[in-house]
Design a protein around this motif. Structure first.
Motif, PDB file in Angstrom:
ATOM      1  N   ALA A  90      31.736  36.262  28.945  1.00 47.38           N
ATOM      2  CA  ALA A  90      32.675  37.255  28.387  1.00 47.38           C
ATOM      3  C   ALA A  90      32.862  38.408  29.364  1.00 47.38           C
ATOM      4  O   ALA A  90      33.986  38.882  29.575  1.00 47.38           O
ATOM      5  N   LEU A  91      31.777  38.844  29.965  1.00 47.22           N
ATOM      6  CA  LEU A  91      31.854  39.937  30.935  1.00 47.22           C
ATOM      7  C   LEU A  91      32.628  39.526  32.179  1.00 47.22           C
ATOM      8  O   LEU A  91      33.384  40.330  32.735  1.00 47.22           O
ATOM      9  N   LEU A  92      32.465  38.288  32.620  1.00 48.79           N
ATOM     10  CA  LEU A  92      33.250  37.809  33.754  1.00 48.79           C
ATOM     11  C   LEU A  92      34.741  37.910  33.439  1.00 48.79           C
ATOM     12  O   LEU A  92      35.542  38.309  34.286  1.00 48.79           O
ATOM     13  N   ALA A  93      35.111  37.581  32.211  1.00 44.77           N
ATOM     14  CA  ALA A  93      36.514  37.661  31.809  1.00 44.77           C
ATOM     15  C   ALA A  93      37.062  39.077  31.949  1.00 44.77           C
ATOM     16  O   ALA A  93      38.235  39.265  32.287  1.00 44.77           O
ATOM     17  N   THR A  94      36.215  40.076  31.715  1.00 40.37           N
ATOM     18  CA  THR A  94      36.695  41.470  31.812  1.00 40.37           C
ATOM     19  C   THR A  94      37.007  41.878  33.240  1.00 40.37           C
ATOM     20  O   THR A  94      37.659  42.893  33.458  1.00 40.37           O
ATOM     21  N   THR A  95      36.567  41.103  34.219  1.00 38.91           N
ATOM     22  CA  THR A  95      36.813  41.440  35.623  1.00 38.91           C
ATOM     23  C   THR A  95      38.070  40.774  36.186  1.00 38.91           C
ATOM     24  O   THR A  95      38.576  41.192  37.223  1.00 38.91           O
ATOM     25  N   LEU A  96      38.565  39.744  35.539  1.00 34.44           N
ATOM     26  CA  LEU A  96      39.651  38.938  36.106  1.00 34.44           C
ATOM     27  C   LEU A  96      40.952  39.705  36.318  1.00 34.44           C
ATOM     28  O   LEU A  96      41.668  39.442  37.287  1.00 34.44           O
ATOM     29  N   ASN A  97      41.270  40.622  35.438  1.00 30.75           N
ATOM     30  CA  ASN A  97      42.486  41.427  35.583  1.00 30.75           C
ATOM     31  C   ASN A  97      42.221  42.760  36.263  1.00 30.75           C
ATOM     32  O   ASN A  97      43.131  43.577  36.393  1.00 30.75           O
ATOM     33  N   HIS A  98      41.000  42.975  36.670  1.00 31.73           N
ATOM     34  CA  HIS A  98      40.632  44.296  37.185  1.00 31.73           C
ATOM     35  C   HIS A  98      39.958  44.158  38.549  1.00 31.73           C
ATOM     36  O   HIS A  98      40.649  43.891  39.528  1.00 31.73           O
ATOM     37  N   CYS A  99      38.646  44.313  38.629  1.00 32.82           N
ATOM     38  CA  CYS A  99      37.992  44.357  39.943  1.00 32.82           C
ATOM     39  C   CYS A  99      38.037  43.030  40.690  1.00 32.82           C
ATOM     40  O   CYS A  99      37.913  43.013  41.915  1.00 32.82           O
ATOM     41  N   LEU A 100      38.232  41.913  39.995  1.00 33.67           N
ATOM     42  CA  LEU A 100      38.344  40.626  40.681  1.00 33.67           C
ATOM     43  C   LEU A 100      39.771  40.082  40.719  1.00 33.67           C
ATOM     44  O   LEU A 100      39.984  38.933  41.116  1.00 33.67           O
ATOM     45  N   ALA A 101      40.744  40.891  40.355  1.00 35.26           N
ATOM     46  CA  ALA A 101      42.136  40.433  40.363  1.00 35.26           C
ATOM     47  C   ALA A 101      42.565  39.969  41.759  1.00 35.26           C
ATOM     48  O   ALA A 101      43.337  39.017  41.891  1.00 35.26           O
ATOM     49  N   TRP A 102      42.041  40.602  42.785  1.00 37.89           N
ATOM     50  CA  TRP A 102      42.405  40.250  44.163  1.00 37.89           C
ATOM     51  C   TRP A 102      42.004  38.831  44.531  1.00 37.89           C
ATOM     52  O   TRP A 102      42.533  38.252  45.480  1.00 37.89           O
TER      53      TRP A 102
END
Length: 176
Positions: A90-102
């Motif tokens: 779930a926490l990984l999902a919170t990064t997909l549009n934000h800090c890991l969007a690149w």
């Protein structure tokens, strides 16, 4: 770099360590708080709730399947992955549009990063937590996890893109 991207990355890292080090103890309050902070300050449940639930379910299913195949061994369970691992998804999902969007484009970048970072996350978790074991050893586990994560990470970015577009269209239709 905007403060919310930094906060997103720091929340993920703090919650990752709490999950791996704390297992099923009171440490799970940290990832729960990280999710709440994410939905209150960084994004919203309306914008990313479907993504977080989808990634948590997909991740739990994949890891539970790998547990059944003997790729993982958790001292606390032998049928489904522990709740702390579901929280990590779930926490990984919170990064997909934000800090890991690149990492989403080009798709080959997502595949390469997934093939490297996915297995490394499990190896680090196993090194830090005695109740997380890799019965097949590091090399065989890497040979299994690398191609899986080379597919999963772009797929998760695909979920993020799809749900972002759905939310954008919903917002546009509400304005009309």
């Amino acid at each position: 770099m905007p403060i919310r991207l930094i906060a997103n990355a720091l929340l993920f890292q703090a919650a990752w360590f709490a999950c791996v080090m704390g297992g099923t103890s009171w440490w799970l309050l940290i990832p729960t708080a990280a999710l709440l902070i994410h939905f209150i300050w960084i994004s919203s449940w309306a914008a990313e709730g479907k993504l977080v639930v989808s990634v948590a379910l997909v991740g739990a299913a994949i890891d539970s399947f790998l547990l059944q195949l003997g790729v993982f061994d958790f001292a606390s369970t032998d049928t489904l992955v522990p709740i702390w691992l579901v929280l990590l998804w779930a926490l990984l999902a919170t990064t997909l549009n934000h800090c890991l969007a690149w990492t989403a484009k080009p798709i080959w970048l997502a595949s390469i990063l997934g093939a490297i970072s996915g297995p490394l996350s499990y190896f680090t978790g196993s090194a830090l937590n005695d109740s997380v074991m890799l019965p097949l050893g590091t090399q065989h586990t890497a040979l299994i996890l690398a191609p899986i994560w080379a597919l999963i990470f772009p797929l998760l970015h695909g979920f993020a893109h799809l749900y972002r577009e759905q939310f954008r269209l919903l917002q546009m239709s509400r304005r009309d």
